[in-house]
Write an enzyme that holds these catalytic residues in place. Structure first.
Site, short mmCIF file in Angstrom:
data_model
loop_
_atom_site.label_atom_id
_atom_site.label_comp_id
_atom_site.label_asym_id
_atom_site.label_seq_id
_atom_site.Cartn_x
_atom_site.Cartn_y
_atom_site.Cartn_z
N GLU A 143 14.72 46.18 36.94
CA GLU A 143 14.32 45.73 35.59
C GLU A 143 13.67 44.36 35.66
O GLU A 143 13.62 43.65 34.68
CB GLU A 143 15.47 45.83 34.59
CG GLU A 143 16.77 45.15 34.97
CD GLU A 143 16.71 43.65 34.77
OE1 GLU A 143 16.16 42.99 35.69
OE2 GLU A 143 17.20 43.15 33.75
N TRP A 144 13.16 44.02 36.83
CA TRP A 144 12.29 42.84 37.05
C TRP A 144 12.99 41.52 36.74
O TRP A 144 12.35 40.51 36.43
CB TRP A 144 11.01 42.95 36.20
CG TRP A 144 10.44 44.33 36.11
CD1 TRP A 144 10.13 45.15 37.15
CD2 TRP A 144 10.11 45.06 34.92
NE1 TRP A 144 9.63 46.33 36.68
CE2 TRP A 144 9.60 46.31 35.33
CE3 TRP A 144 10.20 44.77 33.56
CZ2 TRP A 144 9.19 47.28 34.41
CZ3 TRP A 144 9.78 45.74 32.64
CH2 TRP A 144 9.29 46.98 33.07
N GLY A 145 14.33 41.50 36.79
CA GLY A 145 15.05 40.26 36.51
C GLY A 145 15.12 39.93 35.03
O GLY A 145 15.59 38.85 34.65
N ASP A 181 13.73 52.28 37.19
CA ASP A 181 12.79 51.30 36.62
C ASP A 181 13.05 51.07 35.12
O ASP A 181 14.01 51.61 34.56
CB ASP A 181 11.35 51.81 36.89
CG ASP A 181 10.35 50.69 37.10
OD1 ASP A 181 10.61 49.56 36.69
OD2 ASP A 181 9.28 50.98 37.68
N ASP A 183 6.85 42.30 39.85
CA ASP A 183 6.35 42.95 41.06
C ASP A 183 5.73 41.96 42.04
O ASP A 183 4.97 41.07 41.65
CB ASP A 183 5.27 43.99 40.70
CG ASP A 183 5.88 45.24 40.10
OD1 ASP A 183 7.08 45.23 39.79
OD2 ASP A 183 5.13 46.22 39.94
C1 GAL Z 1 7.13 48.88 38.38
C2 GAL Z 1 8.01 48.56 39.55
C3 GAL Z 1 7.20 48.79 40.80
C4 GAL Z 1 6.77 50.23 40.87
C5 GAL Z 1 6.01 50.60 39.60
C6 GAL Z 1 5.71 52.08 39.52
O1 GAL Z 1 7.82 48.68 37.20
O2 GAL Z 1 8.44 47.24 39.46
O3 GAL Z 1 7.94 48.43 41.94
O4 GAL Z 1 7.90 51.05 41.01
O5 GAL Z 1 6.74 50.24 38.44
O6 GAL Z 1 5.01 52.42 38.36
#
Ligand code: GAL
Length: 774
Positions: A190-192, A153, A212
């Protein structure tokens, strides 16, 4: 020995990586998109060894392993907050009594694989230790435990935001994993943010392309829109990851969940189940284990479906398959039934993957697709259509229905097959008490290939109908091949609108009959709070002109008041201009006697209706009612830090506020802290269902959460976590009491609240205002 081997592997990885930017991680892993389970979507931080083991068992008993699901992936919150004296991560002994190693051994004994989660930052998103700067030790720890998959992440990333920094942080983990010698799939999360599709193939096996997912239709729709155009970047060993599945979590319809599964398969996305399999329904399991759909996702050619066309919310995807067939998806993201198709140069045989129906089409692959639905066909050219039934589509459109008024409906029956149809009949069936009459002929003696029969109808709902969505069944029966009688049907959903109840209410809470253009409720289209000058509004309708929004008021409403930020805003009462703007001003429109209220914006740039209030019947206090708990007008209202040692501070400020003239500026510590206030007397919030507040955050990646303390023991209940992906943006955070979970044996009694807290982090500044109940 071990050390030397690691060093050699690192050297090799470094030597080959820069040679060719398009080089995939050619290590034999993830040759088809990974399939498995991850706890995050359904459980958040409540992951345990028991859950992982029970889910592994269900993989076997429910046939999921046989369907291809392999990985049991543990997400955030599995470790202790502190590393051990040797610097190693430590599994939480309460959640994982036999450790990650013991959990992995169990999962492996079932012929399955184990995944874990860490973060390319100093902490994970939920505040547990991250792996930045500890890559070698953590990768080795994971390998020693028998981990097969790492989701990595991006919170607390200490990044300067450059793509080079993203590549450096994720490459460090790639190399550390390679150095262990254990095959471990690397899932870049890293969310793109830094366009990972342009660099991820060298670094990991999959990369998130978006923020997400959440369990609702707007989220699903926006993720498909963002991920589908990235098809060219995916292939064996390197996949676009539009995030995990929400199928079964209850926030979408079965049609929407089938679209979720269909489009993930068409996009060659990882299929990571995100629901509680211990209570999954037969319908959920049926969607997740559909062999044909999984076969499309896992096809060994590994080509993600290309967008063939995408217009007016209707998308066609084409995914070539290893056996020479193609999968064609017809995806309807609009809110109404739509006929979607794509031309072909010769006759094709179509197999509907969800229903199994086999048909043939001459020049166009087409289907009438319900709102939010997706039809997936496996198609191949055929010489002789022989005894295969023709594809016949039944489309239709209806205007918004109002009580006891005749509403026009048009149906279109089209013969897409080779050969003519004979004795074609069309019928429309409405709910009980509705009448439907044909205005033009509903029969045709013969309908040639690619010909249509259009029929117009009048639909009347009873005077007593209540607002909502009502199904109309459009059916056709016809004879093909001279002697076979067949039928086709579609469901058209009619929207019934009725006038709002008496009183005054925020227009953003009134259901619009229809709209054109881009609009957003209680925020701007860009996703921030509506702002005019220095006034920040928490209610309103954001637009990007040109837009038009219609509400049915049925002669029952007297006025609309609203603020606007400039020219180009017009309010119509039926076809009469009731108010229009030339500058930033407050408008009042007289709606007396009008059946329809219409708001339009023209011009360029964002144009937002700020706090529009509609009054029908007797005026009254504006609904929905809110109760302000902290407004910070007189200072900090006693708001402070919960954990004194955790750092951070608060001060009153005027730069950001949504009521009055002041808000609260919070200087957050990097690892976060809870801010709030223990109350002098228990607070009674009976009758309210949500806690809300407004905030502006300067730093992306910051996360927050809401908590309340209840009862004499001041027990903490917390939940509703969010991640901030919009630096400098503002929004209203709203969490229902149901999103806030209490420890076992404690219930969140709204009548007995002892403290309200929000968790804030990143080390940056966060502004908040107007903490309230609704
Ligand atoms: C976000 C991630 C989610 C989940 C979450 C956990 O950054 O995109 O899929 O893993 O963290 O805290």
């Amino acid at each position: 020995m071990h050390r030397l081997l690691s060093a050699l592997l690192v050297a090799t990885a470094v030597a080959v990586a820069p040679a060719s930017p398009a080089l995939a991680l050619d290590d034999g892993l993830a040759r088809t998109p990974p399939m498995g389970f991850n706890d995050w979507n359904a459980f958040g931080c409540d992951v345990t060894e028991d859950l992982i083991k029970q889910t592994a068992d269900l993989f076997i008993t429910e046939g999921l392993r046989d369907a291809g699901y392999t990985y049991l992936n543990i997400d955030d919150c599995w470790s202790l907050k502190d590393r051990d004296s040797a610097g190693r991560l430590v599994p939480d002994p309460v959640k994982f009594p036999s450790g990650i190693a013991g959990t992995a051994a169990y999962v492996h004994s079932k012929g399955l694989k184990l995944g874990i989660y860490s973060d390319a930052g100093t902490n994970t998103c939920a505040g547990y230790p991250g792996s930045l700067g500890r890559e070698t030790l953590d990768a080795q720890t994971f390998a020693d435990w028998g981990v097969d998959y790492l989701k990595y992440d991006n919170c607390y990333n200490q990044s300067d935001g450059s793509q080079a920094d993203y590549i450096r942080r994720y490459t460090a983990m790639r190399d550390a994993l390679a150095a262990t010698g254990r095959p471990i799939v690397l899932s870049i999360c890293e969310w793109g943010s830094s366009q990972p599709w342009t660099w991820g193939a060298d670094v990991g096996h999959l990369w998130r392309t978006t923020g997400d997912i959440s369990d609702n239709w707007p989220s699903l729709k926006s993720i498909i829109a963002a991920n589908a155009p990235l098809a060219e970047f995916a292939g064996p060993g390197h996949w676009n990851d539009p995030d995990m599945l929400e199928i079964g979590n209850g926030g979408m319809t079965a049609t929407e969940y089938r679209t979720h599964m269909s489009m993930w398969a068409m996009m060659a996305a990882p299929l990571i189940i995100g629901t509680d399999l211990r209570s999954a329904s037969a319908e959920t399991l049926g969607i997740l284990t559909n062999r044909e759909i999984i076969g499309i996702d896992q096809d060994r050619l590994g080509v993600a479906g290309r967008v063939v066309s995408d217009a007016n919310g209707l998308m066609v995807l084409d995914k070539p398959l290893a056996g020479g067939e193609h999968a064609i998806a017809l995806y309807n993201s609009t809110d109404v039934l739509a006929t979607i198709g794509t031309p072909v140069s010769r006759p094709h045989r179509l197999t509907d993957v969800w229903t199994g129906a086999v048909t043939q089409a001459r020049s166009r692959i087409e289907a009438a697709v319900p709102a939010h639905g997706t039809v997936v066909y496996k198609v191949k050219p055929i010489r002789d259509t022989g005894p295969i039934a023709p594809a016949v589509t039944v489309g239709g459109a209806i205007e918004t229905v109002t009580p006891a008024a005749g509403t026009p409906l048009a149906t279109t029956v089209t013969n897409r097959g080779v050969g003519s149809l004979a004795d074609v009949r069309v019928t429309v069936a409405g709910p009980a008490g509705w009448t439907v009459t044909a205005n033009t002929t509903a029969r045709d003696r013969s309908l040639g290939s690619d010909e249509s029969l259009v029929t117009t109808w009048t639909v009347t709902a009873p005077a007593t109908v209540t607002a909502g969505s009502y199904p109309l069944t459009l059916s056709t029966a016809y004879t093909w091949g001279g002697r076979h009688r067949s039928s086709s049907a579609s469901t058209l959903v009619a929207a019934v609108v009725t006038p709002p109840a008496g009183g005054s209410r925020h227009l953003s809470t009134v259901r619009a009959a229809d709209f054109t253009g881009s609009i957003a409720l209680d925020q701007t289209v860009a996703g921030n709070l509506i702002t005019i000058g220095d006034h920040v509004y928490t209610r309103g309708i954001g637009t990007t002109p040109p837009t038009s929004i219609r509400y049915y008021v049925g002669g029952e409403c007297s006025s609309l008041t609203t603020d606007v930020g400039g020219s180009g805003f017009t309010v119509y009462a039926d076809d009469t201009v009731a108010a229009s703007s030339t500058a930033a001003q407050s408008l009042t429109a007289d709606l007396t006697g009008a059946a329809w209220l219409r708001l339009t914006t023209t011009g360029t740039g964002p144009a937002d209706w700020a706090e529009p209030v509609l009054t029908c019947g007797e005026p009254g206090p504006v609904q929905p009612a809110e109760r302000t708990l902290f407004s910070f007008e007189g200072g900090t209202d006693g708001f402070g830090i919960a954990n004194a040692g955790g750092g951070g501070s608060v001060e009153p400020a005027t730069a950001f506020h949504t009521d009055g003239t002041a808000g609260l500026l919070v200087h957050t510590p990097v690892n976060g802290n809870w801010f709030g206030k223990a109350l002098d007397a228990p607070l009674d919030l009976t009758g309210f269902s949500h806690l809300k507040f407004d905030m502006r955050v300067e730093t992306a990646g910051s996360v927050g959460e809401i908590a309340v303390q209840v009862g004499d023991a001041f027990t903490w209940c917390q939940g509703g976590q969010w991640t901030w992906t919009n630096p400098g943006g503002s929004r209203t955070v709203s969490r229902s009491f149901g999103d806030i979970s209490c420890p076992a044996g404690v219930t969140l009694d709204p009548a007995d609240i002892r403290a309200v807290w929000v968790f804030l982090n990143t080390g940056g500044d966060v502004s908040i205002d107007n903490i309230r109940a609704e």
